[in-house]
Design a protein around this motif. Structure first.
Motif, PDB file in Angstrom:
ATOM      1  N   UNK A   1       0.829  -1.203   0.000  1.00 16.74           N
ATOM      2  CA  UNK A   1       0.000   0.000   0.000  1.00 16.74           C
ATOM      3  C   UNK A   1       0.867   1.258   0.000  1.00 16.74           C
ATOM      4  N   UNK A   2       1.931   1.259   0.792  1.00 15.50           N
ATOM      5  CA  UNK A   2       2.837   2.414   0.823  1.00 15.50           C
ATOM      6  C   UNK A   2       3.442   2.658  -0.549  1.00 15.50           C
ATOM      7  N   UNK A   3       3.844   1.577  -1.216  1.00 18.64           N
ATOM      8  CA  UNK A   3       4.442   1.701  -2.550  1.00 18.64           C
ATOM      9  C   UNK A   3       3.433   2.253  -3.549  1.00 18.64           C
ATOM     10  N   UNK A   4       2.185   1.746  -3.470  1.00 21.52           N
ATOM     11  CA  UNK A   4       1.153   2.215  -4.398  1.00 21.52           C
ATOM     12  C   UNK A   4       0.878   3.702  -4.188  1.00 21.52           C
ATOM     13  N   UNK A   5       0.712   4.106  -2.935  1.00 23.04           N
ATOM     14  CA  UNK A   5       0.455   5.514  -2.648  1.00 23.04           C
ATOM     15  C   UNK A   5       1.639   6.389  -3.060  1.00 23.04           C
ATOM     16  N   UNK A   6       2.856   5.891  -2.828  1.00 20.96           N
ATOM     17  CA  UNK A   6       4.049   6.655  -3.197  1.00 20.96           C
ATOM     18  C   UNK A   6       4.128   6.827  -4.714  1.00 20.96           C
ATOM     19  N   UNK A   7       3.909   5.722  -5.440  1.00 26.56           N
ATOM     20  CA  UNK A   7       3.998   5.803  -6.901  1.00 26.56           C
ATOM     21  C   UNK A   7       2.898   6.698  -7.471  1.00 26.56           C
ATOM     22  N   UNK A   8       1.716   6.629  -6.853  1.00 24.65           N
ATOM     23  CA  UNK A   8       0.623   7.496  -7.304  1.00 24.65           C
ATOM     24  C   UNK A   8       0.993   8.968  -7.109  1.00 24.65           C
ATOM     25  N   UNK A   9       1.620   9.253  -5.984  1.00 28.24           N
ATOM     26  CA  UNK A   9       2.008  10.635  -5.697  1.00 28.24           C
ATOM     27  C   UNK A   9       3.151  11.097  -6.588  1.00 28.24           C
ATOM     28  N   UNK A  10       4.177  10.253  -6.719  1.00 29.25           N
ATOM     29  CA  UNK A  10       5.327  10.613  -7.542  1.00 29.25           C
ATOM     30  C   UNK A  10       4.937  10.676  -9.012  1.00 29.25           C
ATOM     31  N   UNK A  11       3.988   9.811  -9.410  1.00 31.80           N
ATOM     32  CA  UNK A  11       3.562   9.801 -10.805  1.00 31.80           C
ATOM     33  C   UNK A  11       2.965  11.123 -11.250  1.00 31.80           C
ATOM     34  N   UNK A  12       2.470  11.926 -10.310  1.00 32.62           N
ATOM     35  CA  UNK A  12       1.884  13.216 -10.642  1.00 32.62           C
ATOM     36  C   UNK A  12       2.912  14.347 -10.649  1.00 32.62           C
ATOM     37  N   UNK A  13       4.161  14.029 -10.286  1.00 34.22           N
ATOM     38  CA  UNK A  13       5.177  15.082 -10.199  1.00 34.22           C
ATOM     39  C   UNK A  13       5.836  15.371 -11.541  1.00 34.22           C
ATOM     40  N   UNK A  14       5.566  14.582 -12.576  1.00 33.69           N
ATOM     41  CA  UNK A  14       6.119  14.864 -13.890  1.00 33.69           C
ATOM     42  C   UNK A  14       5.411  16.101 -14.467  1.00 33.69           C
ATOM     43  N   UNK A  15       6.174  17.051 -14.924  1.00 33.25           N
ATOM     44  CA  UNK A  15       5.618  18.306 -15.442  1.00 33.25           C
ATOM     45  C   UNK A  15       6.150  18.541 -16.845  1.00 33.25           C
ATOM     46  N   UNK A  16       5.242  18.777 -17.782  1.00 32.61           N
ATOM     47  CA  UNK A  16       5.617  19.095 -19.160  1.00 32.61           C
ATOM     48  C   UNK A  16       5.117  20.503 -19.450  1.00 32.61           C
ATOM     49  N   UNK A  17       6.068  21.447 -19.673  1.00 31.08           N
ATOM     50  CA  UNK A  17       5.720  22.844 -19.939  1.00 31.08           C
ATOM     51  C   UNK A  17       6.009  23.188 -21.395  1.00 31.08           C
ATOM     52  N   UNK A  18       5.076  23.874 -22.013  1.00 34.37           N
ATOM     53  CA  UNK A  18       5.321  24.360 -23.365  1.00 34.37           C
ATOM     54  C   UNK A  18       6.012  25.707 -23.295  1.00 34.37           C
ATOM     55  N   UNK A  19       7.138  25.823 -23.968  1.00 40.53           N
ATOM     56  CA  UNK A  19       7.937  27.051 -23.963  1.00 40.53           C
ATOM     57  C   UNK A  19       7.658  27.822 -25.244  1.00 40.53           C
TER      58      UNK A  19
END
Length: 492
Positions: free
Chosen positions: A374-392
């Motif tokens: 459960x800790x791994x799933x919650x961690x991956x779910x949280x980290x998975x949202x940290x990827x940011x793609x910005x258009x320059x």
């Protein structure tokens, strides 16, 4: 080295000896009970507790931690003893130790650090509940004198420290309650009612099993399970004592030490064991900090069962129940319940799930493994949202430029791929990954997906700024670089 040895053995011998005395008294009924659970003679559990405690005092990685025969291990032995007999249990105990030594040599014990704080809290709380529930057979249906003795024992345990801390209050409670029962002749259950104690020293014994592949097939699955559960409970207990005493422990040494102790137990008529959270808590709360306490607990246990067994048999179970209730109350993390609303939701779920699973199944490994997953799933779910793609913004028409920040792996791949604009007809696309890192095949596949989608629209695509580690992964398993390797797409 000499200074370190002196610190670990002789820093406070008086407190270590007194604490070890309390632990030895508390070990006897537990060892007998666990022997009964496993379906073997009480001598097997008592010999195991003596051998393991003495051995681990020298080879363990956590001073003042108590290892002996335990209920978690005994439950795993029932089927083996019932179907194949005691000799196979001795052989399985030895193989358990071999497996644990291999784990120690591979230095895998350090990875216990990946068990989250929420799982640790759930582990502690569940064991506190199980320790309390284990006392219920002594209380359900008991006479009023038993309840009065338990109450008196608790009063001494919690009241004496207000007057003096020179002697562990648990030891005083056992002595006074036992003396009162012997003097008054009260009709209450005693240690002697739990089973007969051995009258001889443990002897070296090679398990009488055939040395065949069939034997290995019988004992190996049981030994592997015992090794895993034993190390899990031992390393988590070591972590708990690290926090309580604010001192470090050597997890790899502890792993190897548990293996050596279990091999010794198997060769001296005992069953495999591991660290005992209840007795370890008794030890450190009684003031112990050194290896002498563990050694003395084992030696004094042997002295009690061989020399003083007639006196030990008269110790009322009510006195020991009072001590174990104190342990359960002190072990439970009451703050975790008070702060339940203020704690992050995911952490609370992990803690509650771990606690509930262990209590319901009486299986430490299932609860902890569920908590880790459960800790791994919650961690991956949280980290998975940290990827940011910005258009320059770019001055050129038809030129798209993106800057990627974060970790790209299987949990963030979908977010990454959905962050690009694929409408219109760009002629040139640049993806800057200077602030991103590729971790796995799914991450590389996500980059391939984005690049090929643009190329199908006729755009020239450049992926720039990848780190050396990311480029190495792409060169090994990626497709877009091999089909179209633009100049200057290296790390910068």
């Amino acid at each position: 080295m000499i200074a370190s040895a002196r610190q670990q053995w002789l820093a406070n011998p008086r407190r270590d000896l007194l604490a070890g005395t309390v632990v030895a008294l508390a070990l006897i009924p537990e060892a007998i009970a666990f022997s009964i659970i496993a379906g073997v003679d009480p001598a097997v559990g008592l010999y195991a507790s003596f051998v393991i405690a003495v051995t681990i005092a020298f080879v363990g990685g956590r001073p003042a931690m108590i290892s002996a025969a335990t209920g978690a291990m005994a439950l795993l032995m029932v089927t083996l003893v019932r179907d194949h007999g005691l000799e196979y249990l001795f052989a399985a105990s030895i193989l358990t130790g071999v497996f644990q030594i291999i784990v120690g040599l591979l230095r895998l014990g350090r990875y216990i650090k990946f068990v989250s704080r929420s799982v640790m809290t759930g582990f502690v709380n569940s064991l506190a509940i199980l320790i309390f529930l284990a006392q219920m057979p002594e209380l359900i249906g008991a006479n009023w004198q038993t309840f009065a003795l338990v109450a008196a024992g608790l009063a001494i345990i919690y009241g004496l420290p207000r007057l003096t801390r020179a002697v562990p209050s648990a030891l005083v409670a056992i002595v006074l309650i036992s003396g009162f029962v012997m003097w008054s002749g009260l009709d209450v259950r005693t240690v002697g009612d739990m089973g007969a104690m051995p009258s001889t020293l443990p002897m070296f014994h090679i398990p009488m099993v055939p040395l065949t592949w069939e034997t290995l097939a019988i004992i190996a699955p049981v030994a592997a399970t015992l090794a895993f559960v034993g190390l899990l409970e031992s390393l988590l207990t070591a972590n708990l004592l690290d926090d309580i005493t604010d001192t470090p422990s050597d997890k790899d040494r502890e792993t190897r030490g548990q293996g050596i102790a279990n091999i010794a137990a198997g060769f001296f008529g005992g069953m495999a064991g591991c660290a005992m959270i209840g007795q370890s808590i008794i030890n450190v709360t009684s003031g112990a900090r050194g290896r002498l306490s563990t050694l003395w607990a084992g030696l004094f246990l042997l002295f009690l069962i061989l020399v003083l067994q007639d006196w030990v048999a008269m110790i009322p179970m009510a006195a020991l129940v009072a001590v174990m209730i104190m342990v359960s109350i002190g072990t439970f993390d009451w703050g975790s319940m008070i702060k339940l609303r203020s704690t992050p939701f995911q952490s609370s779920i992990v803690m509650i799930a771990t606690t509930a699973t262990v209590v319901l199944t009486h299986d430490l490994s299932k609860g902890v493994m569920l908590g880790v997953v459960l800790s791994a799933i919650f961690f991956m779910h949280k980290v998975g949202k940290t990827i940011v793609v910005e258009e320059v913004e770019t001055p050129e028409a038809g030129h798209l430029s993106y800057r990627v920040t974060g970790n790209l792996f299987f949990a963030s791949a979908d977010v990454f791929a959905a962050s690009f604009e694929h409408h219109g007809h760009p002629t040139r696309v640049e993806i800057d990954m200077s602030n991103a890192h590729l971790w796995d095949l799914t991450g590389v596949a996500a980059v391939d997906k984005v690049v090929f989608r643009y190329r199908r629209q006729g755009a020239e695509v450049r992926v720039t700024g990848m780190s050396q580690a990311s480029r190495t992964l792409v060169e090994r398993v990626g497709k877009f670089e091999k089909m179209h390797l633009p100049a200057g797409s290296g790390a910068h």
